[in-house]
Design a protein around this motif. Structure first.
Motif, PDB file in Angstrom:
ATOM      1  N   SER A  47      10.743  -3.959   8.660  1.00  6.87           N
ATOM      2  CA  SER A  47       9.802  -3.329   9.583  1.00  6.87           C
ATOM      3  C   SER A  47       9.567  -4.214  10.804  1.00  6.87           C
ATOM      4  O   SER A  47       9.538  -3.733  11.945  1.00  6.87           O
ATOM      5  CB  SER A  47       8.494  -3.063   8.842  1.00  6.87           C
TER       6      SER A  47
ATOM      7  N   ASN B   6      -1.234   2.408   4.177  1.00  9.61           N
ATOM      8  CA  ASN B   6       0.196   2.183   4.371  1.00  9.61           C
ATOM      9  C   ASN B   6       0.951   3.506   4.480  1.00  9.61           C
ATOM     10  O   ASN B   6       1.810   3.662   5.353  1.00  9.61           O
ATOM     11  CB  ASN B   6       0.756   1.336   3.224  1.00  9.61           C
TER      12      ASN B   6
ATOM     13  N   GLN C  84       9.050   2.762   2.363  1.00  8.59           N
ATOM     14  CA  GLN C  84       7.674   2.264   2.251  1.00  8.59           C
ATOM     15  C   GLN C  84       6.759   3.335   1.666  1.00  8.59           C
ATOM     16  O   GLN C  84       5.901   3.044   0.835  1.00  8.59           O
ATOM     17  CB  GLN C  84       7.133   1.826   3.613  1.00  8.59           C
TER      18      GLN C  84
ATOM     19  N   PHE D 210      11.061  -4.800   2.839  1.00  9.87           N
ATOM     20  CA  PHE D 210      10.778  -3.721   3.785  1.00  9.87           C
ATOM     21  C   PHE D 210       9.791  -4.151   4.864  1.00  9.87           C
ATOM     22  O   PHE D 210       9.839  -3.644   5.982  1.00  9.87           O
ATOM     23  CB  PHE D 210      10.312  -2.459   3.061  1.00  9.87           C
ATOM     24  N   SER D 211       8.938  -5.106   4.569  1.00  5.90           N
ATOM     25  CA  SER D 211       8.039  -5.649   5.599  1.00  5.90           C
ATOM     26  C   SER D 211       8.832  -6.455   6.624  1.00  5.90           C
ATOM     27  O   SER D 211       8.576  -6.368   7.831  1.00  5.90           O
ATOM     28  CB  SER D 211       6.954  -6.516   4.958  1.00  5.90           C
TER      29      SER D 211
ATOM     30  N   LEU E  65       8.764  -4.831  -1.394  1.00  2.00           N
ATOM     31  CA  LEU E  65       7.782  -4.733  -0.310  1.00  2.00           C
ATOM     32  C   LEU E  65       7.995  -5.822   0.736  1.00  2.00           C
ATOM     33  O   LEU E  65       7.868  -5.573   1.937  1.00  2.00           O
ATOM     34  CB  LEU E  65       6.358  -4.808  -0.859  1.00  2.00           C
TER      35      LEU E  65
ATOM     36  N   ASP F 208       2.186  -2.635   6.718  1.00  2.00           N
ATOM     37  CA  ASP F 208       3.211  -3.009   5.733  1.00  2.00           C
ATOM     38  C   ASP F 208       2.954  -4.414   5.197  1.00  2.00           C
ATOM     39  O   ASP F 208       3.017  -4.643   3.987  1.00  2.00           O
ATOM     40  CB  ASP F 208       4.611  -2.948   6.349  1.00  2.00           C
TER      41      ASP F 208
ATOM     42  N   SER G  22       2.754   4.742   7.978  1.00  2.00           N
ATOM     43  CA  SER G  22       4.196   5.016   7.928  1.00  2.00           C
ATOM     44  C   SER G  22       4.471   6.469   8.312  1.00  2.00           C
ATOM     45  O   SER G  22       5.424   6.749   9.050  1.00  2.00           O
ATOM     46  CB  SER G  22       4.762   4.713   6.540  1.00  2.00           C
TER      47      SER G  22
ATOM     48  N   TYR H  38       1.832  -5.510   1.474  1.00  2.00           N
ATOM     49  CA  TYR H  38       2.606  -6.517   0.735  1.00  2.00           C
ATOM     50  C   TYR H  38       1.683  -7.631   0.226  1.00  2.00           C
ATOM     51  O   TYR H  38       1.759  -8.019  -0.948  1.00  2.00           O
ATOM     52  CB  TYR H  38       3.712  -7.111   1.614  1.00  2.00           C
TER      53      TYR H  38
ATOM     54  N   GLU I 236      13.263   2.201   6.700  1.00  2.00           N
ATOM     55  CA  GLU I 236      12.007   1.467   6.518  1.00  2.00           C
ATOM     56  C   GLU I 236      10.826   2.366   6.153  1.00  2.00           C
ATOM     57  O   GLU I 236      10.153   2.117   5.157  1.00  2.00           O
ATOM     58  CB  GLU I 236      11.696   0.661   7.789  1.00  2.00           C
TER      59      GLU I 236
ATOM     60  N   SER J 134       4.957   2.884  -1.935  1.00  2.00           N
ATOM     61  CA  SER J 134       3.490   3.003  -1.995  1.00  2.00           C
ATOM     62  C   SER J 134       3.079   4.048  -3.022  1.00  2.00           C
ATOM     63  O   SER J 134       2.122   3.856  -3.773  1.00  2.00           O
ATOM     64  CB  SER J 134       2.928   3.370  -0.622  1.00  2.00           C
TER      65      SER J 134
END
Length: 186
Positions: free
Chosen positions: A80, A156, A135, A76-77, A73, A51, A160, A55, A131, A139
């Motif tokens: 995560s 990614n 993601q 969400f990173s 991003l 992640d 995920s 990003y 999350e 993506s």
């Protein structure tokens, strides 16, 4: 030497002798309860790493066509990473304090309801919904914007998806109470 004083290991069907198997079991016994925890932490950790790499790849895009994706991003990173920290503490708590009460904070340090498998299932569900799925969607949207797959997007999405699969398998695992109830029925 007489045959009565010599020790013979009976050869097993898998090619190992009984004493070898016993030695291996003795060596693995202290770490065997940690193996599911290592699986969860490894899957979530790999997801966090990819992640952040994704990003950084998008944030460093010099064309400027993907700027609308940078902040989502990043968010969400960070999310995560927070889930990884929660999972690490939950797994440590589950292994170190298996008999904790079902209250969020118990009198023991780092001992919380995370030792309860139902809470681990809830954490996994939250990680998937809040999350992993976003993601994967982001993506894919970035892939559509760039009109093609990038290595970063593929990695990614794969990590995920891998984390979602591991979380779902963990959610299917029976709690000790569920196992006990099933045993009583049979």
């Amino acid at each position: 030497m007489s045959s009565t004083t010599e020790e013979y290991d009976e050869e097993r069907a898998d090619g190992c002798c009984d004493s070898c198997v016993t030695k291996i079991q003795r060596l693995l016994k202290p770490i065997s309860p940690w193996i599911p925890a290592l699986k969860n932490v490894t899957a979530s950790g790999a997801d966090v790493v990819t992640d952040w790499l994704f990003y950084l790849r998008i944030a460093g895009d010099e064309t400027g066509t993907l700027t609308e994706f940078v902040w989502p991003l990043f968010a969400f990173s960070v999310l995560s990473t927070i889930f990884l920290i929660i999972i690490v503490f939950a797994e440590i708590s589950k292994q170190c304090c298996p008999g904790c009460a079902n209250s969020f904070l118990d009198s023991k340090l780092f001992c919380c309801c995370c030792s309860c498998m139902k809470t681990m299932k809830f954490i996994s569900l939250c990680e998937i919904i809040l999350e992993d799925i976003p993601q994967i969607l982001i993506s894919n949207w970035i892939r559509q914007e760039q009109i093609g797959w990038t290595t970063a997007a593929i990695v990614n999405i794969i990590t995920s998806s891998y984390n979602v699969a591991f979380d779902l398998f963990g959610m299917l695992e029976l709690t000790p109470q569920e196992t006990e109830r099933l045993a009583k029925r049979n």
